[in-house]
Design a protein around this motif. Structure first.
Motif, PDB file in Angstrom:
ATOM      1  N   VAL A  23       0.835  -1.201   0.000  1.00 25.12           N
ATOM      2  CA  VAL A  23       0.000   0.000   0.000  1.00 25.12           C
ATOM      3  C   VAL A  23       0.873   1.256   0.000  1.00 25.12           C
ATOM      4  N   VAL A  24       1.893   1.272   0.839  1.00 24.43           N
ATOM      5  CA  VAL A  24       2.791   2.433   0.914  1.00 24.43           C
ATOM      6  C   VAL A  24       3.484   2.645  -0.431  1.00 24.43           C
ATOM      7  N   ASP A  25       3.952   1.571  -1.065  1.00 24.20           N
ATOM      8  CA  ASP A  25       4.584   1.693  -2.385  1.00 24.20           C
ATOM      9  C   ASP A  25       3.619   2.255  -3.412  1.00 24.20           C
ATOM     10  N   VAL A  54      -3.137  24.251  -8.724  1.00 26.33           N
ATOM     11  CA  VAL A  54      -2.347  23.139  -9.254  1.00 26.33           C
ATOM     12  C   VAL A  54      -1.017  23.038  -8.507  1.00 26.33           C
ATOM     13  N   THR A  55      -0.424  24.158  -8.189  1.00 23.50           N
ATOM     14  CA  THR A  55       0.824  24.163  -7.412  1.00 23.50           C
ATOM     15  C   THR A  55       0.577  23.608  -6.013  1.00 23.50           C
ATOM     16  N   PHE A  56      -0.576  23.932  -5.436  1.00 24.62           N
ATOM     17  CA  PHE A  56      -0.942  23.385  -4.131  1.00 24.62           C
ATOM     18  C   PHE A  56      -1.034  21.861  -4.207  1.00 24.62           C
ATOM     19  N   ILE A  57      -1.686  21.357  -5.245  1.00 25.84           N
ATOM     20  CA  ILE A  57      -1.801  19.905  -5.440  1.00 25.84           C
ATOM     21  C   ILE A  57      -0.417  19.280  -5.587  1.00 25.84           C
ATOM     22  N   GLU A  58       0.450  19.933  -6.336  1.00 23.19           N
ATOM     23  CA  GLU A  58       1.828  19.446  -6.499  1.00 23.19           C
ATOM     24  C   GLU A  58       2.535  19.347  -5.153  1.00 23.19           C
ATOM     25  N   ASN A  59       2.366  20.375  -4.319  1.00 24.61           N
ATOM     26  CA  ASN A  59       3.019  20.391  -3.001  1.00 24.61           C
ATOM     27  C   ASN A  59       2.456  19.314  -2.077  1.00 24.61           C
ATOM     28  N   VAL A  60       1.142  19.115  -2.123  1.00 21.88           N
ATOM     29  CA  VAL A  60       0.524  18.068  -1.305  1.00 21.88           C
ATOM     30  C   VAL A  60       1.029  16.697  -1.743  1.00 21.88           C
ATOM     31  N   ALA A  61       1.097  16.474  -3.056  1.00 18.15           N
ATOM     32  CA  ALA A  61       1.601  15.194  -3.572  1.00 18.15           C
ATOM     33  C   ALA A  61       3.050  14.972  -3.142  1.00 18.15           C
ATOM     34  N   ASP A  62       3.840  16.028  -3.144  1.00 18.12           N
ATOM     35  CA  ASP A  62       5.235  15.927  -2.704  1.00 18.12           C
ATOM     36  C   ASP A  62       5.306  15.543  -1.225  1.00 18.12           C
ATOM     37  N   GLN A  63       4.455  16.149  -0.416  1.00 15.72           N
ATOM     38  CA  GLN A  63       4.429  15.825   1.019  1.00 15.72           C
ATOM     39  C   GLN A  63       3.969  14.385   1.247  1.00 15.72           C
ATOM     40  N   ILE A  64       2.992  13.941   0.472  1.00 19.72           N
ATOM     41  CA  ILE A  64       2.523  12.553   0.593  1.00 19.72           C
ATOM     42  C   ILE A  64       3.637  11.592   0.209  1.00 19.72           C
ATOM     43  N   ASP A  65       4.361  11.908  -0.862  1.00 15.85           N
ATOM     44  CA  ASP A  65       5.487  11.076  -1.296  1.00 15.85           C
ATOM     45  C   ASP A  65       6.540  10.998  -0.195  1.00 15.85           C
ATOM     46  N   ASP A  66       6.883  12.141   0.378  1.00 16.70           N
ATOM     47  CA  ASP A  66       7.881  12.162   1.461  1.00 16.70           C
ATOM     48  C   ASP A  66       7.403  11.346   2.668  1.00 16.70           C
ATOM     49  N   THR A  67       6.133  11.492   3.011  1.00 22.48           N
ATOM     50  CA  THR A  67       5.576  10.762   4.145  1.00 22.48           C
ATOM     51  C   THR A  67       5.570   9.262   3.886  1.00 22.48           C
ATOM     52  N   ALA A  68       5.224   8.873   2.661  1.00 22.68           N
ATOM     53  CA  ALA A  68       5.223   7.450   2.306  1.00 22.68           C
ATOM     54  C   ALA A  68       6.626   6.865   2.438  1.00 22.68           C
ATOM     55  N   GLU A  69       7.637   7.634   2.058  1.00 21.99           N
ATOM     56  CA  GLU A  69       9.015   7.166   2.214  1.00 21.99           C
ATOM     57  C   GLU A  69       9.363   6.967   3.688  1.00 21.99           C
ATOM     58  N   VAL A  71       7.243   6.381   6.139  1.00 23.04           N
ATOM     59  CA  VAL A  71       6.478   5.226   6.614  1.00 23.04           C
ATOM     60  C   VAL A  71       7.150   3.931   6.167  1.00 23.04           C
ATOM     61  N   GLY A  72       7.606   3.891   4.913  1.00 25.61           N
ATOM     62  CA  GLY A  72       8.310   2.709   4.414  1.00 25.61           C
ATOM     63  C   GLY A  72       9.559   2.412   5.220  1.00 25.61           C
ATOM     64  N   ASP A  73      10.315   3.448   5.537  1.00 28.58           N
ATOM     65  CA  ASP A  73      11.518   3.266   6.363  1.00 28.58           C
ATOM     66  C   ASP A  73      11.151   2.770   7.763  1.00 28.58           C
ATOM     67  N   ALA A  74      10.078   3.315   8.325  1.00 25.29           N
ATOM     68  CA  ALA A  74       9.643   2.892   9.665  1.00 25.29           C
ATOM     69  C   ALA A  74       9.210   1.426   9.650  1.00 25.29           C
ATOM     70  N   ILE A  75       8.500   1.021   8.605  1.00 26.34           N
ATOM     71  CA  ILE A  75       8.085  -0.378   8.483  1.00 26.34           C
ATOM     72  C   ILE A  75       9.307  -1.287   8.433  1.00 26.34           C
TER      73      ILE A  75
END
Length: 94
Positions: A23-25, A54-69, A71-75
């Protein structure tokens, strides 16, 4: 807890960890794609509310990507700790 119970628990934990990792991947891949598309779209837009959105969406997606990374490291770390504890438990059971 006997050896069969430990092995059963191990399989359940492995399955759960693998599911969470999958899911994280998937979240990370989608976030990366959204970020790229939003960036491409934002570059072609004139300044204004739409470009800001659109820039806001880009920034949110970037934050989600960083958070997923993260979470993956924590797992990975939690899995390692679990395996170390499991091996220690198996040694004690023997």
């Amino acid at each position: 807890m006997n050896r069969i119970e430990i092995l059963s628990s191990t399989d359940e934990v492995d399955t759960a960890v693998q599911t969470v990792e999958n899911v994280v991947d998937a979240v990370e891949k989608v976030a990366e794609q959204v970020e790229k598309v939003a960036e491409d779209i934002a570059e072609g837009l004139p300044a204004g509310k739409l470009k800001n959105a659109v820039t806001f969406i880009e920034n949110v997606a970037d934050q989600i990507d960083d958070t997923a990374e993260v979470v993956g490291d924590a797992i990975d770390k939690v899995s390692l700790i679990y395996l170390i504890n499991l091996r220690f438990s198996i040694v004690l059971v023997r």
